[in-house]
Design an enzyme around this catalytic site. Structure first.
Site, PDB file in Angstrom:
ATOM      1  N   CYS A  73     -26.738  18.446 -18.361  1.00 54.84           N
ATOM      2  CA  CYS A  73     -27.050  18.754 -16.964  1.00 54.84           C
ATOM      3  C   CYS A  73     -25.807  18.628 -16.090  1.00 54.84           C
ATOM      4  O   CYS A  73     -25.141  17.591 -16.123  1.00 54.84           O
ATOM      5  CB  CYS A  73     -28.136  17.810 -16.453  1.00 54.84           C
ATOM      6  N   CYS A  79     -27.126  12.662 -10.029  1.00 53.73           N
ATOM      7  CA  CYS A  79     -28.585  12.596  -9.917  1.00 53.73           C
ATOM      8  C   CYS A  79     -29.078  11.240 -10.416  1.00 53.73           C
ATOM      9  O   CYS A  79     -28.605  10.736 -11.433  1.00 53.73           O
ATOM     10  CB  CYS A  79     -29.208  13.727 -10.738  1.00 53.73           C
ATOM     11  N   CYS A  82     -31.643  10.759 -14.600  1.00 51.92           N
ATOM     12  CA  CYS A  82     -31.294  10.414 -15.985  1.00 51.92           C
ATOM     13  C   CYS A  82     -30.130   9.426 -16.024  1.00 51.92           C
ATOM     14  O   CYS A  82     -29.204   9.525 -15.221  1.00 51.92           O
ATOM     15  CB  CYS A  82     -30.911  11.665 -16.777  1.00 51.92           C
ATOM     16  N   CYS A 162     -32.139  21.184 -13.719  1.00 52.26           N
ATOM     17  CA  CYS A 162     -32.680  20.001 -14.411  1.00 52.26           C
ATOM     18  C   CYS A 162     -33.050  20.337 -15.857  1.00 52.26           C
ATOM     19  O   CYS A 162     -33.720  21.334 -16.123  1.00 52.26           O
ATOM     20  CB  CYS A 162     -33.903  19.498 -13.662  1.00 52.26           C
ATOM     21  N   TYR A 317     -57.847  -0.449 -18.455  1.00 54.27           N
ATOM     22  CA  TYR A 317     -56.862   0.348 -17.696  1.00 54.27           C
ATOM     23  C   TYR A 317     -56.837   1.757 -18.298  1.00 54.27           C
ATOM     24  O   TYR A 317     -55.807   2.284 -18.657  1.00 54.27           O
ATOM     25  CB  TYR A 317     -55.460  -0.273 -17.751  1.00 54.27           C
ATOM     26  N   GLU A 338     -61.518   1.259 -15.397  1.00 56.86           N
ATOM     27  CA  GLU A 338     -60.359   1.717 -14.613  1.00 56.86           C
ATOM     28  C   GLU A 338     -60.638   1.508 -13.128  1.00 56.86           C
ATOM     29  O   GLU A 338     -61.751   1.735 -12.664  1.00 56.86           O
ATOM     30  CB  GLU A 338     -60.104   3.209 -14.909  1.00 56.86           C
ATOM     31  N   CYS A 410     -45.758  -0.109 -20.917  1.00 48.71           N
ATOM     32  CA  CYS A 410     -44.640   0.672 -20.377  1.00 48.71           C
ATOM     33  C   CYS A 410     -43.559  -0.256 -19.826  1.00 48.71           C
ATOM     34  O   CYS A 410     -42.557   0.204 -19.290  1.00 48.71           O
ATOM     35  CB  CYS A 410     -45.127   1.637 -19.295  1.00 48.71           C
TER      36      CYS A 410
END
Length: 456
Positions: A73, A79, A82, A162, A317, A338, A410
């Protein structure tokens, strides 16, 4: 001489911690350097100085890594999207694997099978959703549409090339930017609370090719979008344009939310196929942003659960019920909980779409709802947001005495904290596996399989 805030220092990056935080030492003081990689020598400006640590920002890389490659990129480095496009993918995976293991070691969690990290099937053009922002790089500058510039709170750099999205996204972005530059409409300024153009949110289902374009503005200007709609319709798509939306968002925060939704063309959702099931994705509903990666992630979850024909599975969740529905064809019963009502409605709709009669989805705060559930789970799937499982909810997870828990995280930092509580309460970590859903970024998913001690 003691390190001082605002001063610049030459530092050797020796270690790395999640999320992509380089570690250097200055006269015995630990210095965190964002995006520093072991082996680099950098000039860093100290932004925070505490008794036991400091934080620094890279001003210049003095000695770089021999294995660096050229980023695809042209905006890489400017940016803020990333972080690691200039690092070979195998090395990116190695770094993420190392970061996960180090967190487990620091938490004194061991005795498990640490499986090799799974790479994303696609390193580029992998995203099925992108949220672009209108703004300028410098105050009063030309209108841009893209991502926040690296290290800037308000500066926006155009993402017209992108590489983590495909050609359809780039064509929509360019057509949108050219149109609104010509019309000279003001972008929204969050501090002044004035302006019109806010965001362009594009969703494209990887496996069905369905495209949804959502222009987000304030209500401060009454602008006719008929011409814009025709321009977006006239683009030559690789996929299939199914809807163009106009979302009014007058909120003071930077988050995309919907005060009013207008359908300019088509419909307000896309359908994605995952592992043989269909999922309806609405403008603001949560869905894993890497479809091919999600198929791998959910296959790992299914594998960690094992045989489930006679089992009741709790999906906590659950969002739009994706994981629960993927295990449902093999399970006796799936119960999903949820907080977000809209997500639960989508989950119920998706279950109907897939002719799954053994799924029940409940809307409410997990810490509250979990107290009222009468069934006993054989398997609990935990897939919480970044802060991890709510402590009260974790208490009830433990009380359920489920023989198997599969934790999808995550954020490995909050993951290990929750795992310590589960281990203290009779669970054993059997296996851990990383899954890279976000190539070229610091983020990583981790799947953990646990068993109750007395069932081993």
């Amino acid at each position: 001489m003691a390190m001082r805030k605002g001063k610049e220092y030459e530092l050797n990056i020796e270690e790395i911690e999640f999320p992509s935080m380089g570690i250097a030492y200055h006269e015995g003081l630990k210095v965190y350097v964002k995006h520093g990689i072991p082996g680099q020598k950098v000039l860093a400006r100290i932004t925070t100085k505490k008794k036991d640590h400091a934080k620094g920002k890279i001003i210049e890389v003095l000695e770089d890594l021999p294995y660096k490659i050229e980023a695809k990129c042209p905006a890489f480095g400017q940016c803020g999207g990333c972080a690691h496009q200039d690092i070979p993918y195998e090395k990116q995976l190695e770094i993420k694997q190392h970061e996960i293991l180090e967190l487990f070691k620091k938490a004194n969690l061991d005795g498990f099978d640490f499986l090799p990290i799974e790479g994303s099937p696609k390193q580029y053009e992998y995203r099925n959703k992108m949220e672009f922002t209108f703004g300028d790089l410098k105050k009063g500058g030309e209108l841009n549409l893209g991502m926040h510039a690296k290290g800037m709170s308000f500066g926006i750099i155009s993402a017209d090339e992108c590489k983590i999205v495909d050609e359809d996204y780039r064509n929509i972005l360019n057509a949108t930017l050219n149109y609104f530059r010509e019309k000279q409409l003001p972008h929204y300024r969050i501090m002044a609370r004035e302006g019109y153009l806010r965001n362009l949110v594009i969703r494209k289902a990887e496996n069905t090719g369905e495209v949804l374009v959502n222009l987000v503005t304030t209500s401060q200007i009454d602008f006719n979008l008929d011409e814009y709609t025709e321009i977006i319709k006239s683009i030559n798509y690789k996929g299939n344009l199914v809807g163009i939306l106009h979302t009014i968002n007058d909120s003071l925060s930077d988050v995309v939310q919907c005060d009013k939704l207008n359908i300019l063309y088509g419909r307000d959702y896309i359908i994605e196929d995952l592992l043989g099931l269909k999922f309806k994705i609405t403008p603001l509903s949560f869905f894993q942003t890497n479809s091919k990666g999600a198929e791998k992630l959910y296959s790992i979850v299914r594998d960690f659960i094992g045989e489930s024909k006679s089992k009741t599975v709790f999906d906590l969740y659950c969002g739009t019920g994706t994981i629960g529905q993927i295990v449902a064809p093999e399970a006796k019963k799936v119960i999903g909980i949820e907080l977000i009502e809209e997500a639960v409605e989508s989950a119920r709709e998706n279950a109907k779409l897939n002719n799954l009669n053994n799924c029940e989805f409940i809307a409410g705060d997990i810490a509250q709802v979990i107290k009222e559930v009468k069934q006993k789970p054989d398997v609990i799937i935990l897939d919480p947001p970044r802060p991890g499982v709510h402590p009260k909810a974790l208490e009830y997870v433990i009380k359920f005495d489920s023989p198997t828990i599969v934790y999808v995280s995550c954020n490995p930092k909050t993951l290990v904290e929750d795992l310590k509580v589960l281990v203290e309460n009779g669970y054993v970590i059997e296996k851990v596996k990383g899954m890279d859903m976000f190539p070229s970024t610091p983020h990583v998913e981790t799947v953990v399989g646990l068993r109750r001690k007395d069932t081993l």
